[in-house]
Each structure stands twice: as C-alpha cells, then as structure tokens.
Design a protein around this motif. Sequence first.
Motif, mmCIF file in Angstrom:
data_model
loop_
_atom_site.group_PDB
_atom_site.id
_atom_site.type_symbol
_atom_site.label_atom_id
_atom_site.label_comp_id
_atom_site.label_asym_id
_atom_site.label_seq_id
_atom_site.Cartn_x
_atom_site.Cartn_y
_atom_site.Cartn_z
ATOM 1 N N LYS A 2 0.848 -1.187 0.000
ATOM 2 C CA LYS A 2 0.000 0.000 0.000
ATOM 3 C C LYS A 2 0.889 1.245 0.000
ATOM 4 C CE LYS A 2 -3.957 -2.202 0.711
ATOM 5 N NZ LYS A 2 -5.076 -2.184 -0.276
ATOM 6 N N ASN A 3 0.532 2.232 -0.815
ATOM 7 C CA ASN A 3 1.281 3.481 -0.889
ATOM 8 C C ASN A 3 0.498 4.591 -0.198
ATOM 9 O OD1 ASN A 3 3.594 2.701 -2.667
ATOM 10 N ND2 ASN A 3 1.895 2.143 -4.034
ATOM 11 N N VAL A 4 1.100 5.106 0.872
ATOM 12 C CA VAL A 4 0.466 6.172 1.656
ATOM 13 C C VAL A 4 1.290 7.441 1.504
ATOM 14 C CG1 VAL A 4 -0.198 6.937 3.963
ATOM 15 C CG2 VAL A 4 -0.511 4.541 3.306
ATOM 16 N N PHE A 5 0.663 8.505 1.016
ATOM 17 C CA PHE A 5 1.347 9.778 0.809
ATOM 18 C C PHE A 5 1.055 10.695 1.994
ATOM 19 C CE2 PHE A 5 1.380 7.906 -3.303
ATOM 20 C CZ PHE A 5 2.516 8.404 -3.927
ATOM 21 N N VAL A 6 2.117 11.293 2.546
ATOM 22 C CA VAL A 6 2.020 12.107 3.751
ATOM 23 C C VAL A 6 2.429 13.534 3.412
ATOM 24 C CG1 VAL A 6 2.693 12.347 6.159
ATOM 25 C CG2 VAL A 6 2.671 10.067 5.092
ATOM 26 N N VAL A 7 1.495 14.482 3.537
ATOM 27 C CA VAL A 7 1.784 15.874 3.217
ATOM 28 C C VAL A 7 2.778 16.432 4.238
ATOM 29 C CG1 VAL A 7 0.829 18.182 2.907
ATOM 30 C CG2 VAL A 7 -0.498 16.176 2.195
ATOM 31 N N GLY A 8 3.901 16.971 3.737
ATOM 32 C CA GLY A 8 4.899 17.597 4.606
ATOM 33 C C GLY A 8 5.671 16.609 5.465
ATOM 34 N N LEU A 9 5.871 15.407 4.986
ATOM 35 C CA LEU A 9 6.568 14.381 5.779
ATOM 36 C C LEU A 9 8.016 14.793 6.044
ATOM 37 C CD1 LEU A 9 6.518 11.536 7.045
ATOM 38 C CD2 LEU A 9 7.242 10.634 4.820
ATOM 39 N N ASN A 10 8.401 14.803 7.337
ATOM 40 C CA ASN A 10 9.788 15.090 7.695
ATOM 41 C C ASN A 10 10.437 13.856 8.308
ATOM 42 O OD1 ASN A 10 8.730 14.953 10.299
ATOM 43 N ND2 ASN A 10 8.886 17.149 10.677
ATOM 44 N N ASP A 11 11.723 13.927 8.608
ATOM 45 C CA ASP A 11 12.465 12.756 9.073
ATOM 46 C C ASP A 11 11.934 12.225 10.399
ATOM 47 O OD1 ASP A 11 14.057 12.912 6.839
ATOM 48 O OD2 ASP A 11 15.687 14.005 7.832
ATOM 49 N N LEU A 12 11.611 13.132 11.336
ATOM 50 C CA LEU A 12 11.127 12.704 12.644
ATOM 51 C C LEU A 12 9.862 11.862 12.517
ATOM 52 C CD1 LEU A 12 11.281 12.927 15.784
ATOM 53 C CD2 LEU A 12 9.872 14.984 15.580
ATOM 54 N N LYS A 18 7.113 4.361 10.781
ATOM 55 C CA LYS A 18 7.626 2.999 10.598
ATOM 56 C C LYS A 18 7.392 2.127 11.826
ATOM 57 C CE LYS A 18 11.293 4.418 7.389
ATOM 58 N NZ LYS A 18 12.760 4.599 7.229
ATOM 59 N N ARG A 19 7.157 2.766 12.995
ATOM 60 C CA ARG A 19 6.962 2.012 14.223
ATOM 61 C C ARG A 19 5.488 1.708 14.501
ATOM 62 N NH1 ARG A 19 11.060 5.828 15.950
ATOM 63 N NH2 ARG A 19 9.546 7.080 17.126
ATOM 64 N N LEU A 20 4.586 2.089 13.603
ATOM 65 C CA LEU A 20 3.165 1.817 13.812
ATOM 66 C C LEU A 20 2.862 0.334 13.649
ATOM 67 C CD1 LEU A 20 1.501 4.781 11.855
ATOM 68 C CD2 LEU A 20 2.135 4.676 14.273
ATOM 69 N N ARG A 21 1.679 -0.054 14.100
ATOM 70 C CA ARG A 21 1.223 -1.432 13.945
ATOM 71 C C ARG A 21 0.682 -1.654 12.534
ATOM 72 N NH1 ARG A 21 -2.145 -3.336 19.243
ATOM 73 N NH2 ARG A 21 -0.542 -2.948 20.811
ATOM 74 N N GLY A 22 0.918 -2.831 11.999
ATOM 75 C CA GLY A 22 0.293 -3.219 10.746
ATOM 76 C C GLY A 22 0.742 -2.438 9.535
ATOM 77 N N VAL A 23 1.995 -1.967 9.531
ATOM 78 C CA VAL A 23 2.468 -1.196 8.375
ATOM 79 C C VAL A 23 3.555 -1.951 7.600
ATOM 80 C CG1 VAL A 23 1.849 1.027 9.380
ATOM 81 C CG2 VAL A 23 4.134 0.101 9.788
ATOM 82 N N ASP A 24 3.680 -3.241 7.834
ATOM 83 C CA ASP A 24 4.666 -4.030 7.082
ATOM 84 C C ASP A 24 4.378 -3.997 5.589
ATOM 85 O OD1 ASP A 24 5.878 -4.660 9.453
ATOM 86 O OD2 ASP A 24 4.960 -6.643 9.641
ATOM 87 N N ASP A 25 3.110 -3.822 5.229
ATOM 88 C CA ASP A 25 2.733 -3.792 3.804
ATOM 89 C C ASP A 25 2.460 -2.373 3.333
ATOM 90 O OD1 ASP A 25 0.437 -3.368 5.288
ATOM 91 O OD2 ASP A 25 -0.874 -4.511 3.943
#
Length: 431
Positions: A2-12, A18-25
Amino acid sequence: MKNVFVVGLNDLNAQRLKRLRGVDDVEFHGLLDPAIVYETESFNIPAMLEVAERQLAEFDGTVDAIIGYMDFPVSTMLPLLCAKFGTRSTSLESLLKCEHKYWSRVTQAEVIPEHIPAFTAFDPFDDQALAKIGQANLAFPFFVKPIKSSGSRLGFRIDNPEDFDYAMERFRAEIDSISEPFNFVLNQIDLPEEIRAVDGGFCMAEQVIGGRQCTLEGYVYEGEVVPYGVVDSIRYPQVLSFFYYLYPSKLPQHVQNKMGDLAKTIMNHVGYDNCGFNIEFFWDEVQDRIWLLEINTRIAQSHCDAFEKVDGVSHQQVTVDLALGRRPDMPRGEGGYGVAAEFFYRVFFKDATVARAPSPEEVEAAAAKVPGTTIIPQVREGMRLSDLPEQDSYSYAVACIWMGANKQSSLLWNYERVLKGLEFEFVDIEE
C-alpha cells in the motif's frame, strides 16, 4: 504494498510512522516539501495543490491513501486531494463546519448550546466593530481571533478599548495571509448564505471561558465516534502561553466521559467521518461546567510522542488506519512510561535576535541526561524571533522537549535538568 502519501513528511515523523502497527505492507511517501508547510505563514494553496496533484499523477503505482497531521493549510487541502484521487477522507463541508470558527459555533449551538460561549463575528476593517460587538451582548473581557487560525496565532484577550485597538492593528496588517488561502478553500463548496457573508477576512469575538484546559483526541470510523485519549494543556503561570501538554489527563474520569459524549454529539451532527480529530475543552471546576473551545480536524502532532511513550505507538496509527479503511488499532497503556509530556521552552519578548542557539552536540548531550528525551530547537543563530511561524501573541517557543516518566513530578524535575544544558542568548530584545 500500500502506498500512503504524507503531506509535509519530515524525518522525525517518517521514523515514527515505521513504528506503527500493521504497516509491514505500507510504504510511506512524502508529498510536498516540509518547509512549505512547516516554516512559513504564506500559503499559496492552488500552487501547492498543483504540485501535489502532479506528483500523485506521475507516481508509478497505486495511490492508496493521502494523509496529514498538521493544521491549516494541510487539513483543508486533504479533502480536495482525496476527492480527486479517490482516497478516503471526510467531506470538505463537514471539515469546514469545524474549521470555520463562526460556522463551527453556529453548528455547535444547534446541539450543545449550554457548552459554548457567547460569540459574534466582526470585520476587522470596520471602524464600528467594537460597538457592534457590544450590541451582541459581549462586554469586556472577551477574546478575539480570526475566523481561521492555527497555533493560537492572532488570538488576543481584550480587557479594554486599547487592547482592541492593538488587536485590530495586528489583524489589519496580517489577516490577508490567512484570509486569501482560506477563501480559496471556502469557494470549493456551496456555503449557506449566512456563512458565505462571513469569509476568511472576518474575526470572532467570544465570551471569556476558562478552567482546566485539555484536548480530547478521537476519530470517526464508519459513523462511529471514538474518543481514545485526553491530554492536559498546562499554561505558564499568569500568562496565556502553553508550558506543556501532559498525557494521560489528570481530570476526573466523569469529566473526561462527559467530554467524550459531547464529542460524539457534535461530530455526528456535522457529518464528520473516517478521519481523526481533536477537541479542546475547558472544565470549570468551581461550576462543574464543560466548555467547548474549538474543534481541529486532525490528530494533534504535538501529542504523537506522548501516545507512543504511554500507549506504545504514536496516534498517527489512527490517521493511517482510517485512510486505509481499517478500524484503528490503537493500544492503551502498552508503552514504557506512566506519563509523558511535550514542554515548550519559551521567551516572553515582543521580538529579539537569536545571538546563540545550542549546537547539535549540546542538544544531544542535554537529551542524554534523561533517556527517551527528544529536543527540537525551533531557532537558529541570527534569526529574528518574529520570523518563527505559528506562534501565539505573547511569547516565542524556542525549543520543544518531549519526555516520559513514571509520574508528573518526575517529568518536571527532569525537564529542569535537561533545560540546564540548553543555552540560548538574545540581543536587540524588544520587551
């Protein structure tokens, strides 16, 4: 994938996601440079939408979700982008019933009138504005703020005509930077006539309300409103500026439960769905009365670290799951700390130049004094404090400090320890 686009995504935030649940895909992609949504108060929404739409259209893969967790303009852009690319979001109309402060109050008055202050809208370019506010049965003291604002920007307590004159001067000088982009968004839907007459160039006057302030975080999934946490907002003594946000709340449980019931009533009434939100409340302990301050159509980014420390994951979990059509998998009490906070180290100048800011090495050493601490300086040497975006009208936050502990008293003790390692200096100070 799945491709999730995040407006204004920064490094923090990329690391948090990446540490959320269920985001391996799930693969997260930045959408728009963080600088154009974080580091400015000048927003050309049509140009920003054009850039974002081009990036999404040119992406070689599926666009499965478009998310954000920032206030204006990101919050108002998301329904437009999601509608264009067929991804999940609440409707623009339901969002504006929360974000347009006058429309929001009118809507709240329809279902929870006893929990909102007296209010009226006014034109800051009207020389008779103060008299008209008086005719609306609002007497000193009262608060004024733009119809659309964020981060307490251009919010003032008015105790006398001189205070009002100062606020009007500021509104007239600065409100165009808010009104022009917000009016673009308002023009995307058919507004009721009463609301169309109160555009982004107007301001609000409201009865002073107070008590213990907090923020209820919640979401709506397929019409079901779910509160999942309350964060206390602690102010500096005798001033309006926030000192720290504390999670979990110390308010009595019956008060938190009543706030949850009010959230369910108003969010269902506006038709908000499949998105996170937060609502700021006051609890007047003396009168045992709950006041609704305002509704924000996003999770509070400031609370992400606190939820991760106490519950085990950032509440960005809510945003991602909802955008992908999932019921949010938000845990409770699975983190490594009993309490957590974001502190705002502030200076109370009218303006100043930063003569010295802590080096990265000094910041790292200060954070290392208390394991789990994150320090993000907001200023750099040579900059004017007035160049900081999204500040309240009374102070400047020069550093944000996230910490966890077993109890509140330990948090405050540790904050003072960390602060001793951060040396800021200022010149050309305007008191």
